[in-house]
Design an enzyme around this catalytic site. Structure first.
Site, mmCIF file in Angstrom:
data_model
loop_
_atom_site.group_PDB
_atom_site.id
_atom_site.type_symbol
_atom_site.label_atom_id
_atom_site.label_comp_id
_atom_site.label_asym_id
_atom_site.label_seq_id
_atom_site.Cartn_x
_atom_site.Cartn_y
_atom_site.Cartn_z
ATOM 1 N N CYS A 69 0.796 -1.233 0.000
ATOM 2 C CA CYS A 69 0.000 0.000 0.000
ATOM 3 C C CYS A 69 0.828 1.283 0.000
ATOM 4 O O CYS A 69 0.464 2.227 -0.725
ATOM 5 C CB CYS A 69 -1.023 -0.011 1.138
ATOM 6 S SG CYS A 69 -0.460 -0.624 2.707
ATOM 7 N N ARG A 110 7.786 -10.941 5.248
ATOM 8 C CA ARG A 110 7.609 -10.852 6.694
ATOM 9 C C ARG A 110 8.556 -11.848 7.364
ATOM 10 O O ARG A 110 8.668 -12.998 6.911
ATOM 11 C CB ARG A 110 6.178 -11.199 7.099
ATOM 12 C CG ARG A 110 5.095 -10.519 6.268
ATOM 13 C CD ARG A 110 4.757 -9.133 6.771
ATOM 14 N NE ARG A 110 3.854 -8.451 5.836
ATOM 15 C CZ ARG A 110 2.547 -8.663 5.771
ATOM 16 N NH1 ARG A 110 1.981 -9.530 6.591
ATOM 17 N NH2 ARG A 110 1.801 -7.995 4.904
ATOM 18 N N GLN A 141 0.698 -11.051 -2.820
ATOM 19 C CA GLN A 141 -0.696 -10.695 -2.577
ATOM 20 C C GLN A 141 -1.389 -10.291 -3.878
ATOM 21 O O GLN A 141 -0.783 -9.637 -4.723
ATOM 22 C CB GLN A 141 -0.776 -9.527 -1.593
ATOM 23 C CG GLN A 141 -0.285 -9.853 -0.195
ATOM 24 C CD GLN A 141 -0.351 -8.653 0.721
ATOM 25 O OE1 GLN A 141 0.132 -7.584 0.376
ATOM 26 N NE2 GLN A 141 -0.938 -8.819 1.892
ATOM 27 N N ASP A 191 -3.158 -7.885 -4.653
ATOM 28 C CA ASP A 191 -3.427 -6.642 -3.949
ATOM 29 C C ASP A 191 -3.979 -5.566 -4.880
ATOM 30 O O ASP A 191 -3.639 -5.522 -6.059
ATOM 31 C CB ASP A 191 -2.123 -6.142 -3.327
ATOM 32 C CG ASP A 191 -2.330 -5.528 -1.960
ATOM 33 O OD1 ASP A 191 -3.492 -5.339 -1.572
ATOM 34 O OD2 ASP A 191 -1.329 -5.256 -1.274
ATOM 35 N N HIS A 243 -5.524 -1.189 -4.501
ATOM 36 C CA HIS A 243 -5.909 -0.062 -3.666
ATOM 37 C C HIS A 243 -6.714 0.923 -4.502
ATOM 38 O O HIS A 243 -6.343 1.236 -5.631
ATOM 39 C CB HIS A 243 -4.678 0.606 -3.064
ATOM 40 C CG HIS A 243 -3.920 -0.314 -2.156
ATOM 41 N ND1 HIS A 243 -2.884 -1.109 -2.601
ATOM 42 C CD2 HIS A 243 -4.097 -0.603 -0.847
ATOM 43 C CE1 HIS A 243 -2.436 -1.837 -1.587
ATOM 44 N NE2 HIS A 243 -3.149 -1.555 -0.524
ATOM 45 N N LYS A 258 -12.340 -3.326 8.645
ATOM 46 C CA LYS A 258 -12.264 -4.202 7.485
ATOM 47 C C LYS A 258 -13.359 -5.252 7.521
ATOM 48 O O LYS A 258 -13.968 -5.516 8.561
ATOM 49 C CB LYS A 258 -10.904 -4.887 7.416
ATOM 50 C CG LYS A 258 -10.574 -5.742 8.629
ATOM 51 C CD LYS A 258 -9.217 -6.421 8.479
ATOM 52 C CE LYS A 258 -8.874 -7.275 9.692
ATOM 53 N NZ LYS A 258 -7.673 -8.114 9.483
ATOM 54 N N HIS A 278 -8.372 -0.863 0.674
ATOM 55 C CA HIS A 278 -7.411 -1.942 0.444
ATOM 56 C C HIS A 278 -8.223 -3.217 0.206
ATOM 57 O O HIS A 278 -9.132 -3.509 0.990
ATOM 58 C CB HIS A 278 -6.528 -2.176 1.672
ATOM 59 C CG HIS A 278 -5.869 -0.955 2.229
ATOM 60 N ND1 HIS A 278 -4.503 -0.821 2.313
ATOM 61 C CD2 HIS A 278 -6.385 0.187 2.774
ATOM 62 C CE1 HIS A 278 -4.203 0.339 2.880
ATOM 63 N NE2 HIS A 278 -5.333 0.969 3.173
#
Length: 683
Positions: free
Chosen positions: A356, A385, A403, A405, A407, A491, A539
């Protein structure tokens, strides 16, 4: 007198020294016998804790004649009671271990989602061979029906007590982890005494006989791999033997579906210690599954007007300091990389923990107008991570993952439509995989936690907007869970139940008023009034991460993927070498029709080839012989339904293409009772 208010509205008067047990006994002997704990003014309490003292603590003063409490008695039928009993069972297990072995040092023994564990330090190497003896000793303790007694000790008394018992870990925890506590609680049953906040059931006899030790593993004291290595014994317990049996059956089924085992057997992925723990190497068949999913999602993104972007795998620490990911999540990130080259002296970089902040900087790369919004940026972005080694697990808990992902940057007026679109896309993706048994968890802020950034006003606004959208969609089993929000906003998580009853948190959609704010990145767009305005950020990741999601899929389907997703969709089998040439023609036709197809032209018996195809979980086998070559046909063999008979090649192609186009999912077993949630990869 103390006024006790019951759930049905009844109010009863008791002396301040009365306990929840006294209230249960006053209502009836049956309830007194079945009650195991209580909820007093919303907080779990021991059944025999004085209610007047609890009321005084809540009021922050001494008990008065006007005091009152709201009381709900917990019996074995209440879900909360199971966790309390399991915690008590952990104490019983620790007591049994200390009876059987000398020199045992106790660490922690918490409840987990589906059971409990206790960490021990002792010279004897525990193994499953010890389980029978430990369980037998636990049965003796349960049969003795020893009461759980709570003791409150001063700080000095607590340290002295733990030193006297030679419990060094407990002493350290009091001195460091509980440094602010002046009074500490212990619980005793029989000869066993342990530092513990509680809460516990009244006595060991309430545990019953439905408990089972499951496994033993290594662990480090407080998760620090530079400290003592401990032995962690996992176990579970239920109030009912039938529930225990069902759980053990589920565990056995889970072993058969273990994605780590199937991934190796089916040649989907591998992990090399030379490359590094928690880093997935996708093999060709696994890559085919991943690519198919990515292609499907990319088509969806194009139809929904997302723009594809790419961002680097590292970024300056400063970027993540602005976003709040660093140092807030410092412990779960790889250490910063310090640059010492000329011109970059002192700069520090991080392996990207989240996509993000990078997408935010793409949004900031040029001025934006309200006419440009919504801006939808999508990326299959790889993030890193640093999970502890003991937490790594195949594909479902890794150190590097990609991900799906995206946005969205939009106006306040666009939030409802955009958030709804994200939820609908997640539903569509899950439905296409036959994962229709799910619930939606609304993760809201815990007002008492310091985890969250942003003002209370902004949070109230975001939570209200999210709740309104979700309620308008009639989402299945929707429930608000305080404390489950991301640190920057509320979320909606999709918690999916797989075909053997386990829950996994997969897709997520998050609403964010904080990262675009002036306190963070200061995002703007020029409104119709020609004035600057702050956009809202959404997100979303329908799958969460490709590694984790596919790991879950392997177990959900037990490796038997539906036709549209299978890495090897078709396999051509020849009856004899005489039909090899025709078989290769069929294989080429299938390849040109868009299928992932192989051929088995070995001189083995057909039955052996079919058995091997079944073991390899091939959705369809196409058997060809001399007559098929003459007639231009194939005999289609379905992995599920068996022999479907001969049909022209063109007809077979049309049938199979229709199944792929419809994304048909067949033969998924009905779900067993739900097991606890496995969390996803989001911060």
């Amino acid at each position: 007198m103390l006024t006790v208010k019951l759930p049905d509205g009844t109010e009863k008067q008791f002396e301040p020294t009365a306990t929840a047990y006294d209230v249960a006994a006053d209502i009836g002997p049956g309830l007194a016998k079945s009650a195991v704990a209580a909820v007093v003014d919303g907080e779990q309490q021991d059944l025999k804790a004085p209610l007047g003292g609890i009321a005084a603590n809540c009021a922050g003063e001494a008990a008065s004649d006007e005091a009152s409490v709201e009381l709900r008695l917990l019996t074995k039928r209440d879900p909360e009671a199971l966790a309390i009993m399991r915690h008590s069972c952990a104490h019983v297990m620790a007591q049994a271990v200390m009876r059987l072995f000398d020199g045992v040092s106790l660490a922690f023994g918490p409840v987990t989602g589906n059971g409990f564990y206790y960490d021990f330090n002792l010279d004897h190497a525990l193994s499953e061979e010890d389980f029978a003896a430990i369980e037998a000793e636990m049965k003796k303790i349960v049969k003795a029906d020893e009461p759980f007694e709570r003791l409150s000790l001063s700080r000095d008394e607590a340290i002295a007590t733990c030193k006297e018992m030679n419990q060094g870990f407990k002493v350290e925890h009091i001195e460091t982890g509980l440094a602010e506590e002046q009074t500490l609680s212990f619980y005793r049953q029989g000869e066993f005494l342990d530092l513990c906040r509680g809460k516990h059931i009244p006595s060991t006899g309430h545990i019953g006989k439905a408990f089972k030790l499951l496994s033993v593993a290594g662990a480090y004291w407080k998760g620090d791999n530079s400290r003592e290595q401990l032995q962690r014994v996992y176990a579970t317990a239920f109030f009912d033997k039938k529930e225990l049996k069902a759980h053990l059956t589920q565990l056995e089924e889970a072993k058969k579906r273990d994605h780590r085992v199937l991934g190796k057997q089916l040649e989907l992925f591998t992990i090399s210690q030379t490359v590094g723990s928690g880093l997935i190497l996708w093999l060709p068949k696994g890559a085919a599954i991943r690519q198919t999913l990515e292609d499907y999602l990319k088509d969806e993104l194009r139809q929904r007007d997302y723009d594809a972007v790419y961002t680097p795998n590292i970024g300056k620490v400063e970027l993540y300091q602005i976003s709040g990911h660093y140092p807030y999540y410092k412990e779960s990130q790889f250490a910063p990389i310090e640059m010492h080259q000329q011109g970059e002296e002192g700069d520090k970089y991080l392996l990207k923990p989240m996509n993000c902040p990078h997408h935010i900087m793409i949004y900031k790369s040029k001025p934006r107008s309200y006419r440009d919004l919504p801006v939808r940026l999508a990326e299959f972005g790889t993030v890193y991570r640093y999970e502890q080694s003991g937490e790594l697990s195949g594909m479902t808990r890794v150190r590097g993952f990609t991900q799906d992902d995206a946005h969205i940057f939009c106006t306040d007026e666009q939030v409802a439509e955009e958030f709804r679109g994200c939820l609908e896309m997640t539903q569509k993706v899950l439905n296409s995989l036959g994962m229709t048994n799910y619930r939606v968890r609304l993760g809201f802020r815990d007002p008492d936690s310091k985890k969250y950034v942003g003002s209370e006003e902004v949070w109230d606004r975001a939570e209200a907007a999210l709740k309104e959208v979700c309620e308008s969609m009639d989402l299945p089993d929707m429930a608000i869970e305080p404390g489950e929000a991301a640190f920057y906003g509320p979320k909606a998580d999709f918690v999916v139940t797989d075909c053997i009853g386990r829950e996994w948190q997969l897709g997520t959609v998050q609403l964010d008023y904080n990262l675009p704010s002036t306190e963070r990145f200061g995002l703007e767009y020029t409104g119709a009034d020609n004035q600057p305005h702050q956009p809202v950020m959404i997100h979303r990741a329908p799958l969460g991460s490709m590694e984790r999601f596919i790991g879950v899929l392997i177990e959900h389907f037990a490796g038997a993927f539906p036709l549209w997703l299978a890495p090897e969709q078709l396999r051509v089998l020849t009856v004899s070498e005489k039909s090899e040439e025709y078989g290769k023609q069929v294989q080429q036709q299938m390849k040109e029709a868009g299928f992932r197809v192989t051929g088995d032209y070995r001189g083995q018996k057909l039955g052996a080839k079919i058995r091997e195809g079944q073991i390899d979980l091939i959705p369809y086998m196409l058997v060809v012989g001399e007559k098929d070559a003459e007639n231009g046909t194939v005999t289609v063999r379905d992995r599920i339904e068996g022999d479907l008979g001969a049909m022209p090649v063109a007809e077979a192609i049309a049938k199979l293409q229709a199944e792929v186009a419809d994304k048909t999912v067949r033969q998924v077993a009905e779900a067993a009772p739900a097991a606890p949630v496995e969390q996803g990869d989001g911060y």
